[in-house]
Scaffold this motif. Structure first.
Motif, short mmCIF file in Angstrom:
data_model
loop_
_atom_site.label_atom_id
_atom_site.label_comp_id
_atom_site.label_asym_id
_atom_site.label_seq_id
_atom_site.Cartn_x
_atom_site.Cartn_y
_atom_site.Cartn_z
N ILE A 121 32.76 36.47 47.89
CA ILE A 121 31.64 35.60 48.45
C ILE A 121 31.43 37.64 48.10
O ILE A 121 31.63 38.53 47.62
CB ILE A 121 32.77 36.69 49.90
N ASN A 122 29.64 37.02 48.25
CA ASN A 122 28.52 38.26 47.96
C ASN A 122 28.63 38.85 49.38
O ASN A 122 27.28 38.00 50.10
CB ASN A 122 27.46 37.59 47.18
N LEU A 123 28.97 39.71 48.92
CA LEU A 123 27.72 40.63 50.05
C LEU A 123 26.80 41.23 50.68
O LEU A 123 26.72 42.07 51.77
CB LEU A 123 29.36 42.55 50.81
N ASP A 124 25.77 40.96 49.87
CA ASP A 124 24.73 40.70 50.07
C ASP A 124 24.09 40.65 51.12
O ASP A 124 22.63 41.13 51.78
CB ASP A 124 23.92 41.09 48.78
N ASP A 125 24.52 38.90 51.20
CA ASP A 125 24.04 38.18 52.14
C ASP A 125 25.11 36.91 52.93
O ASP A 125 24.70 36.67 53.69
CB ASP A 125 22.87 37.45 51.24
N GLY A 126 26.36 37.80 52.43
CA GLY A 126 27.84 36.75 52.86
C GLY A 126 28.08 35.63 52.30
O GLY A 126 28.53 34.53 53.08
N THR A 127 26.55 34.69 51.99
CA THR A 127 26.94 33.64 51.36
C THR A 127 28.24 33.88 50.29
O THR A 127 29.21 34.74 49.57
CB THR A 127 25.83 33.54 50.76
N SER A 128 28.22 32.79 49.88
CA SER A 128 30.30 32.39 49.90
C SER A 128 30.08 31.36 48.32
O SER A 128 29.00 29.83 48.97
CB SER A 128 30.92 32.14 49.94
N ARG A 129 30.38 30.37 47.41
CA ARG A 129 30.49 30.03 46.56
C ARG A 129 31.95 29.59 45.98
O ARG A 129 33.09 29.72 45.47
CB ARG A 129 29.38 30.25 45.63
N THR A 130 32.34 28.23 45.36
CA THR A 130 33.47 28.05 45.10
C THR A 130 33.72 27.31 43.43
O THR A 130 32.64 26.90 42.88
CB THR A 130 34.01 27.06 45.77
N GLU A 131 34.85 27.86 43.16
CA GLU A 131 34.99 27.01 41.42
C GLU A 131 36.05 26.86 41.41
O GLU A 131 36.99 27.45 42.40
CB GLU A 131 34.71 28.64 40.50
N ASP A 132 36.66 26.16 40.29
CA ASP A 132 38.19 26.05 39.91
C ASP A 132 39.07 27.48 39.97
O ASP A 132 38.95 28.60 39.35
CB ASP A 132 38.09 25.32 38.77
N GLU A 133 40.38 26.99 40.72
CA GLU A 133 41.09 28.13 40.62
C GLU A 133 41.44 27.92 39.71
O GLU A 133 41.89 27.56 38.63
CB GLU A 133 42.23 28.59 42.14
N ASP A 134 42.24 29.95 39.17
CA ASP A 134 42.38 30.00 37.56
C ASP A 134 43.55 31.34 37.90
O ASP A 134 43.45 32.25 37.38
CB ASP A 134 41.24 30.56 36.63
N ASN A 135 44.99 31.48 38.51
CA ASN A 135 45.17 31.86 38.74
C ASN A 135 44.65 33.26 39.22
O ASN A 135 45.23 34.69 38.75
CB ASN A 135 46.49 32.07 37.95
N GLY A 136 43.81 33.20 39.91
CA GLY A 136 42.80 34.21 40.67
C GLY A 136 42.11 35.43 39.68
O GLY A 136 41.16 36.52 39.86
N ALA A 137 42.15 34.70 38.17
CA ALA A 137 40.50 35.33 37.72
C ALA A 137 39.51 34.92 37.72
O ALA A 137 39.44 33.98 38.41
CB ALA A 137 41.18 35.41 35.63
#
Length: 263
Positions: free
Chosen positions: A133-149
């Motif tokens: 989540i980018n708090l400059d504008d509220g947008t979000s994107r997804t990527e493959d989960e990697d144990n929190g990395a």
């Protein structure tokens, strides 16, 4: 037998008619009435008025019988004898209604606050996705989960990822490394200065499905996540609504206010 009249003798006068019978009361009745009427008035006065020996003092006021006396209505129209309902307990968790109204005044060197929305939307853990989540504008994107990395932060401030994949409360939330993010509590002023100060307090990983942990940390409706972003803006992400619990992963949403640095 009448005596014959001689020549030159005048005839006798005719007899008087009989007197009519008397219809008015006899004279003695007037005397009796004149004496009896005043006497009756005197007797009535003595019989009834003689018993009044003077003004009677009013009885001393006794105690009011609250069981039979109606209570006077109060200002709201309800009887004042009814006890008011006790106030709501103050031990309840803070909510959005207890949060102070946001003061969006922009200080010198910053633009007027941008108002938009932000949110956290968990997906089934079997999709192995994590949300940035980018708090400059509220947008979000997804990527493959990697144990929190994180493979590529791309200016994001928050990471939302499934820590385990048991199907019961998998998602956690934390600030990304090398970012300035902190939690502004629900009872704190919602303003530029208070949010910029809270951004320096840090925000470690939080299991969103654990309600007790959320409340202990102050992550409740009415609080806010604050950040000084990589672009120098001050962002205040208000936690307006939280849905879900231990079985269902929690989703979060609310308004986002961003004071961008003036060019």
């Amino acid at each position: 037998m009448s005596t014959p009249t001689g020549p030159g003798t005048p005839p006798p006068p005719p007899p008087y008619p009989p007197s009519p019978p008397r219809t008015d009361p006899p004279r003695w009745a007037w005397w009796v009435g004149g004496i009896a009427i005043p006497l009756v008035g005197i007797l009535v006065t003595v019989a009834f008025g003689g018993k009044d020996s003077g003004p009677v003092a009013a009885p001393a006021p006794g105690p009011v019988d609250t069981a039979t006396q109606p209570s006077s209505p109060g200002p709201s129209g309800m009887p004042s004898s009814e006890e008011p309902e006790p106030p709501a307990s103050s031990d309840a968790a803070p909510s959005a209604s207890a949060s102070p109204e946001a003061d969006l005044t922009a200080p010198d060197g910053y633009a007027e606050a941008l108002s938009t929305m932000w949110g956290l939307a968990p997906v089934p853990c079997t999709q192995h996705e994590q949300q940035l989540i980018n708090l400059d504008d509220g947008t979000s994107r997804t990527e493959d989960e990697d144990n929190g990395a994180v493979q590529e932060p791309g200016g994001a401030e928050l990471l939302h990822w499934p820590d385990t994949c048991t199907g019961l409360g998998d998602y956690q939330l934390r600030a990304l490394p090398n970012t300035r993010v902190g939690l502004l509590r629900a009872d704190a002023p919602k303003s530029f200065d208070s949010c910029r100060a809270a951004a320096g307090t840090g925000f470690g990983a939080l299991a969103l499905s654990e309600r007790n942990d959320r409340e202990d940390r102050g992550f409740v409706e009415g609080a806010a996540l604050c950040s000084v972003t990589d672009k120098g803006a001050v962002a205040m992400a208000v936690i307006e609504h939280i849905a879900g619990d231990a079985v269902d992963d929690a989703s979060v949403s609310g308004p986002l206010y961003v004071w961008a640095a003036a060019p």
